[in-house]
Design an enzyme around this catalytic site. Structure first.
Site, PDB file in Angstrom:
ATOM      1  N   THR A 209       0.851  -1.189   0.000  1.00  0.00           N
ATOM      2  CA  THR A 209       0.000   0.000   0.000  1.00  0.00           C
ATOM      3  C   THR A 209       0.882   1.231   0.000  1.00  0.00           C
ATOM      4  O   THR A 209       1.890   1.282   0.695  1.00  0.00           O
ATOM      5  CB  THR A 209      -0.939   0.016   1.218  1.00  0.00           C
ATOM      6  OG1 THR A 209      -1.752  -1.159   1.172  1.00  0.00           O
ATOM      7  CG2 THR A 209      -1.848   1.232   1.215  1.00  0.00           C
TER       8      THR A 209
ATOM      9  N   PHE B 237       1.156   5.184   0.840  1.00  0.00           N
ATOM     10  CA  PHE B 237       0.554   6.210   1.692  1.00  0.00           C
ATOM     11  C   PHE B 237       1.095   7.568   1.300  1.00  0.00           C
ATOM     12  O   PHE B 237       2.260   7.685   0.899  1.00  0.00           O
ATOM     13  CB  PHE B 237       0.909   5.961   3.168  1.00  0.00           C
ATOM     14  CG  PHE B 237       0.203   4.771   3.767  1.00  0.00           C
ATOM     15  CD1 PHE B 237       0.638   3.480   3.495  1.00  0.00           C
ATOM     16  CD2 PHE B 237      -0.892   4.945   4.608  1.00  0.00           C
ATOM     17  CE1 PHE B 237      -0.014   2.382   4.037  1.00  0.00           C
ATOM     18  CE2 PHE B 237      -1.550   3.852   5.152  1.00  0.00           C
ATOM     19  CZ  PHE B 237      -1.115   2.567   4.869  1.00  0.00           C
TER      20      PHE B 237
END
Ligand code: PEP
Ligand code: MN
Length: 631
Positions: free
Chosen positions: A526, A528
Site C-alpha cells: 500500500t 501512503f
C-alpha cells in the site's frame, strides 16, 4: 539474575545487600540507571531477601551468561538516538565512508557523496589496527579533527575506532559513536573505558568470537551503565579463503532473538571483495539487520587501506536504492521524516518544532504503523475516526502532518482520499511511503476455523483476501473502519468471532493468530501519502503530483500528454475520477518524474495551464520506490 529496583538505592543500602548476599558466598554487581538501581548476579537470589532493601520493579532471569544484553531486559528492542538519527527497532540505518581518513580532501569528497546518496552516519578510521606494522596506521588525532570538520560541514554524525583506553578518551571528544574493532572485541580494559565515556559504542564481532563471547563483551559495556551498544557482524574466520572472512548471516537472526541490542552488518570486511558487498548487504538486511556499515572510496585503487573492498560512490547509490525497496519488505524505515519532503532544516524548525501526525485508527492500524515508522519517536501521534478527520486536523493546524493510504497493489486506488485532496486545497502532498501489507486471521482464543460465526475486517482487507474468504462458509462478515478496530471488535464479541487484521493489532487485543498471510498474493503493498500545510518545493524532489481538468473534446487528453512527451518527462501514474455533481465529467490525477524548481518542469506546467481548464499542484516529494537499475 537481574533485579531492577524502583528508584535509585543509596550506597549504604547497596553495601548492605552486598554484605547480606556475601554471607551466602554470592557476588553481586550494581548498575546505576536513571530508572533505578539494577542488581546483577550470576546465581539466583531470593526476591524476598531483596525486598527488605527497596521496592522491586522487575526481576528477570535470563538463561544465558549475558544478562543485561539479553532480550528479556528490554523486549521491545533498544533504540539509540544520535541527533536526528535513530538506530534500532523499525529503523534501518546506513553507515558509510572510507576505511581510513587519509586527508581532508579525501574525507570531504566521500562524505559529500555518501551523505547526498542517503548515508545517515559517516565512518572513517583515524587509529587503524593493521595486520602488518608496515601498513598505514591512520592519521591519529589529525584524522579525528578532519572527521569533526566533516561532521560540521555535512551535518552528519561520525563513527571512528578507538584502539586503546588512552586514545578512547581522545576519540570520545570527536566521535558521535566509538567503534571497537574486531581485534579489540575482548580488550576488556578498552571496553570498560568506552563504557564510562558514555558515548554510544559500535561493537564489532571478533574474528574468532562466538556469539556468546560477543554478547558477553557487550555485557561489559552495559554492566557499567552504558546501554547504548550497537553490535556489528563483520565476518569470522572459517576454512574458506576465497573471501577475506565469512559473513555469518546466521548470527543476525540469532542475536536479534537473544538480545535487545541493534545489530548491524558490515559486508565490506565480511567479504573483502567489492563486488560481493551489495548482495551481502541486502542479505544482511533481509535477515533482520538494523543497519549496514560499508566502506566507500572515490578512488579505491589509491586507498591507503581496504581499497579492494571499498565501493565506488555509484555502487553505493545502487545499494541505497536497493535497500529502499528491501526496507519496505522487512518493515523498516530508511528515512525518518526528520525534514519532510527534503525541506531545509531552517524551514522545519520555523514551521514545526514538534511533529504532530494524524492518521486513521488506533495504534496497530496500518496507517499508524506508517506514521510511527516515518516520524521520530518524540512526535505526537493523533488517531482519527475518518479520513476526512485526518484532513481536517491538518487543515486546522491541530496536526502538522497527516498520513493516508492512496493505493494498494491488489485493490487499486483509495478514491475517498483522492476526493479529499481536492476538498482541502491548503493541504499538500509532501512525501510518500510504501508498506508491505500482510493480513492475518485472528480469532477469539479457543475459536477454531470451523467455529467462526462473525468476521470483522476493513473492506480493503476483504478485497485483499477474497480467495481466502470464499473458503470460509457460513460466516457473517462485518465491515469496520480500520484494521485495528477489526481486532478490537473480535475481542469484544467473544468466542466465535474472528478478524482479518495486522499481527500487531491481533496481539494487542489478545487474540490468537490462527492463519498468517491470508491475502490473495504476497505482492501486497500500500502506498501512503504524507500531507502537510507546510510545503517547500525542492530541487531534490523527483516526483510531482497534480490534478487537472480538460475540455470535453476530441484530442484534449492527447494534447496534455504531449506536453510531457515533448520534454521526455516520465509519467508514473494517471488516474481519472468522476466530478461529483457533474455526471460523466472527469478530473485527471497525474504523478510524474520531476520537481517544481527546474525550468524544464516550470515550462511544462505553463504549457499545461494553457491546455487545461483547471490545474492544481498537489505537491512534490521524493519517489520512494525507485526501480532497481539492471546493471
Ligand atoms: C574497520 O571498520 O575499518 C575495521 C578495521 O573493521 P574490523 O575491526 O571489523 O576489522
Ligand atoms: Mn577497513
Amino acid at each position: 539474575m537481574v533485579v531492577i529496583f524502583d528508584g535509585v538505592l543509596d550506597e549504604a543500602r547497596k553495601q548492605a545487600v552486598l554484605r547480606e548476599l556475601g554471607k551466602q558466598g554470592m557476588l553481586v554487581h550494581w548498575v546505576d540507571s536513571p530508572q533505578g538501581s539494577i542488581m546483577v548476579s550470576e546465581r539466583e537470589v531470593s526476591a524476598q531477601v531483596l525486598e527488605a532493601f527497596g521496592k522491586i520493579a522487575r526481576v528477570i532471569k535470563p538463561s544465558t551468561p549475558f544478562q543485561l544484553a539479553h532480550r528479556s531486559f528490554n523486549p521491545d528492542g533498544t533504540v539509540i538516538t544520535i541527533g536526528d538519527v535513530e538506530i534500532g527497532q523499525e529503523t534501518l540505518t546506513i553507515i558509510a565512508g572510507p576505511c581510513a581518513v587519509e586527508s581532508e580532501e579525501q574525507l570531504f569528497r566521500i562524505a559529500e557523496a555518501v551523505k547526498s546518496m542517503g548515508a545517515h552516519i559517516l565512518r572513517g578510521g583515524a587509529f587503524k589496527p593493521r595486520t602488518s606494522p608496515y601498513s598505514f596506521q591512520g592519521l591519529g588525532e589529525q584524522g579525528l579533527e578532519i572527521l569533526a570538520k566533516a561532521r560540521e560541514k555535512f551535518s552528519i554524525p561520525v563513527v571512528t575506532e578507538a584502539t586503546s583506553p588512552e586514545n578512547a578518551v581522545l576519540v570520545a571528544q570527536y566521535a558521535d559513536i566509538i567503534q571497537i574493532g574486531a581485534r579489540n572485541m575482548q580488550n576488556f580494559e578498552l571496553l570498560k573505558k568506552v563504557a564510562i565515556l558514555g558515548k554510544p559504542v559500535l561493537l564489532k564481532r571478533g574474528l574468532s568470537a562466538t556469539i556468546e563471547d560477543w554478547l558477553l563483551a557487550a555485557e561489559y559495556i552495559l554492566s557499567l551503565g552504558n546501554f547504548q551498544v550497537i553490535l556489528c557482524e563483520r565476518g569470522i574466520r572459517t576454512i574458506e579463503r576465497f573471501t577475506r572472512n565469512t559473513l555469518d548471516l546466521n548470527a543476525i537472526p540469532v542475536v536479534k532473538d537473544l538480545s535487545h541490542l541493534p545489530v548491524f552488518v558490515d559486508p565490506s570486511h565480511g567479504t573483502g571483495l567489492r563486488e560481493k558487498v551489495i548482495p551481502m548487504a541486502l542479505a544482511g538486511v533481509s535477515c533482520g539487520a538494523d543497519g549496514v556499515m560499508v566502506e566507500v572510496h572515490h578512488a579505491p585503487e589509491q586507498a591507503l587501506s581496504d581499497g579492494p573492498q571499498s565501493l565506488y560512490p555509484e555502487q553505493f547509490r545502487r545499494l541505497v536504492n536497493n535497500l529502499q525497496v528491501i526496507s519496505v519488505i522487512v518493515g523498516k524505515e530508511l528515512n525518518k521524516e526528520k525534514s519532510p519532503a527534503g525541506a531545509s532544516p531552517a524551514f522545519v524548525s520555523k514551521s514545526f518544532p514538534q511533529f504532530k501526525v494524524a492518521f486513521l485508527g488506533e495504534k496497530g492500524s496500518f496507517s499508524s504503523q506508517v506514521a510511527q515508522k516515518a516520524f521520530p519517536r518524540d512526535s505526537q501521534f493523533i488517531s482519527c475516526y475518518t479520513f476526512r478527520e485526518v484532513f481536517e486536523k491538518v487543515a486546522s493546524g491541530e496536526a502538522t502532518h497527516g498520513v493516508v493510504p492512496i493505493e494498494n497493489t491488489i485493490t487499486g486506488s483509495i478514491h475517498a482520499n483522492y476526493d479529499l485532496l481536492l476538498d482541502f486545497p491548503e493541504i499538500f502532498v509532501v512525501g510518500e511511503r510504501f508498506i508491505k501489507v500482510s493480513q492475518h486471521l485472528g480469532v477469539y482464543p479457543g475459536t477454531g476455523v470451523g467455529d467462526i460465526q462473525f468476521l470483522f475486517a476493513h473492506p480493503q482487507a476483504f478485497s485483499q483476501c477474497s480467495r481466502f474468504l470464499e473458503s470460509l462458509k457460513g460466516v457473517k462478515i462485518i465491515d469496520v473502519g480500520n484494521t485495528e478496530e477489526a481486532a478490537r471488535k473480535a475481542s469484544e464479541f467473544g468466542k466465535g468471532s474472528a478478524c482479518i487484521s495486522s499481527e500487531e493489532a491481533i496481539r494487542k487485543h489478545g487474540l490468537e493468530l490462527l492463519e498468517e498471510d491470508v491475502e490473495d498474493t504476497p505482492c501486497n503493498f500500500t502506498r501512503f501519502l504524507i500531507l502537510s500545510r507546510y510545503f517547500e518545493p525542492r530541487k531534490e524532489h523527483d516526483k510531482v503530483s497534480c490534478v487537472f481538468r480538460i475540455p470535453n473534446r476530441s484530442g484534449a487528453l492527447f494534447e496534455v500528454l504531449e506536453v510531457f512527451y515533448a520534454r521526455s518527462i516520465n509519467l508514473i501514474k494517471l488516474e481519472s475520477r468522476p466530478i461529483p455533481g457533474e455526471p460523466w465529467e472527469y478530473l485527471f490525477y497525474v504523478d510524474w518524474e520531476g520537481n517544481l524548481i527546474d525550468t524544464k518542469f516550470g515550462e511544462a506546467l505553463e504549457e499545461l495551464k494553457k491546455k487545461t481548464t483547471f490545474l492544481r499542484i498537489l505537491g512534490s516529494y521524493n519517489n520512494r520506490w525507485k526501480l532497481l537499475k539492471k546493471n
